[in-house]
Design an enzyme around this catalytic site. Structure first.
Site, mmCIF file in Angstrom:
data_model
loop_
_atom_site.group_PDB
_atom_site.id
_atom_site.type_symbol
_atom_site.label_atom_id
_atom_site.label_comp_id
_atom_site.label_asym_id
_atom_site.label_seq_id
_atom_site.Cartn_x
_atom_site.Cartn_y
_atom_site.Cartn_z
ATOM 1 N N TYR A 1 13.886 1.271 -14.507
ATOM 2 C CA TYR A 1 12.655 1.536 -13.764
ATOM 3 C C TYR A 1 12.221 2.982 -13.983
ATOM 4 O O TYR A 1 11.030 3.268 -14.178
ATOM 5 C CB TYR A 1 12.886 1.263 -12.277
ATOM 6 C CG TYR A 1 11.711 1.564 -11.380
ATOM 7 C CD1 TYR A 1 10.591 0.737 -11.375
ATOM 8 C CD2 TYR A 1 11.729 2.655 -10.515
ATOM 9 C CE1 TYR A 1 9.509 0.996 -10.549
ATOM 10 C CE2 TYR A 1 10.651 2.922 -9.674
ATOM 11 C CZ TYR A 1 9.549 2.088 -9.701
ATOM 12 O OH TYR A 1 8.483 2.346 -8.874
ATOM 13 N N LEU B 1 9.049 5.835 0.277
ATOM 14 C CA LEU B 1 7.992 5.489 1.217
ATOM 15 C C LEU B 1 8.450 4.390 2.153
ATOM 16 O O LEU B 1 9.274 3.550 1.796
ATOM 17 C CB LEU B 1 6.733 5.029 0.473
ATOM 18 C CG LEU B 1 6.082 6.017 -0.479
ATOM 19 C CD1 LEU B 1 4.839 5.388 -1.104
ATOM 20 C CD2 LEU B 1 5.720 7.315 0.230
#
Length: 322
Positions: free
Chosen positions: A146, A176
């Protein structure tokens, strides 16, 4: 850093395409733009537009012709998903961002904000992590695929700036959380995973909750509404090839996070740490000096944000992903 005083404010009548507008970051950006009076927002669910499909993306840009693009679309997941599906994470994310960036350049998109991730930085980067740590050391192997995809996106933005002179920028948000998060038992990140686990323990009167790892790694958490505020701020105040960190500038241990979540949820049992499971990167604290130097800082305290997120979870428990 480039002088950002020349960056013009966004026109609230401009057509703004929020890719990934139903995700955690994208939905928060959408709410922020609505709050600021933007009147021509475009969002298309993945069921109608597969961003991995280049011809479909090209047709969409030819038809919609956005002036501004915020790329909050990505295949994301926690440590388990990244570790077991690395090829999918790399392939899907590279295709999504290449298709969006190429279509944006071809159709004359004026402003583009690419969202990366703190995992682009080396596993053992000096703390707090400054933007110039990029590509200076080995990545965390539990999410390196990723990370490589997101690094490719950062370099793609830089290449577009060099080749075409367009004011496209990259932002690197820290972890987040917030309303609309993914609470899946297998695909979620640590904070929503803990919220769900402790909630179910209270619901089912389970006396102990098992958490992965040692609890010692330190992490930083940013509420999605704070991130959305920063994203719009950067589109109006930042024009530089270097990625810019978006965070709060302080962190806590996963153990402290688990204890806070347990307290918010009302779990009074025992927390057990399964040290046979991986910890991931020891610490990921961002230096946010560049962002605060431009005049923005986070405003939502962590406990308050967790309480708000838990209220959202309770209101949508029947809808969250299984």
């Amino acid at each position: 850093m480039s002088d950002s005083s020349h960056v013009p404010p966004l026109d609230p009548t401009s057509r703004v395409y929020v890719a990934g507008h139903r995700g955690l970051a994208g939905s928060a950006v959408w709410r922020e733009l609505e709050r600021r009076g933007f009147t021509d927002l475009v969002g298309v669910p993945s069921a109608r537009l597969d961003l991995r499909d280049r011809p479909a993306v090209d047709r969409f840009f030819d038809e919609v012709r956005p002036a501004v693009v915020i790329d909050a679309a990505a295949r994301v997941g926690g440590i388990l998903a990244n570790a077991t599906q690395p090829a999918d994470f790399l392939s899907d994310n590279v295709r999504i961002q290449v298709n969006l960036l190429d279509a944006a350049v071809r159709t004359g998109v004026q402003r583009f904000l690419f969202l990366g991730s703190t995992c682009i930085y080396p596993r053992l980067a000096p703390q707090p992590i400054t933007e110039d740590a990029l590509l200076t050391g080995p990545l965390e192997e539990t999410n390196d695929a990723y990370a490589i995809a997101k690094i490719a996106g950062v370099l793609h933005v830089q290449a577009i700036r060099r080749q075409f002179g367009l004011p496209y920028v990259s932002a690197m948000p820290t972890n987040l959380y917030g309303p609309g998060d993914n609470f899946s038992p297998t695909g979620s990140h640590v904070l929503p995973a803990l919220l769900r686990r402790f909630h179910e323990a209270v619901r089912d009167a389970v006396p102990e909750v098992v958490c992965w790892g040692t609890g010692e790694p330190r992490r930083e958490f940013l509420h999605s509404d704070d991130f959305a505020s920063a994203a719009v701020f950067l589109l109006e105040h930042y024009d530089d090839a270097a990625p810019i960190n978006v965070g709060v500038g302080e962190d806590l241990t996963i153990r402290e996070l688990a204890e806070t979540v347990a307290d918010v949820v009302g779990f009074r049992g025992s927390i057990v740490w399964d040290t046979t499971k991986p910890d991931g990167t020891p610490r990921k604290l961002l230096s946010v000096d560049r962002l605060t130097g431009l005049g923005w800082k986070a405003s939502i305290p962590l406990r308050e944000g967790i309480e708000q997120t838990y209220r959202w979870f309770l209101e949508h428990e029947g809808e969250v992903r299984s």
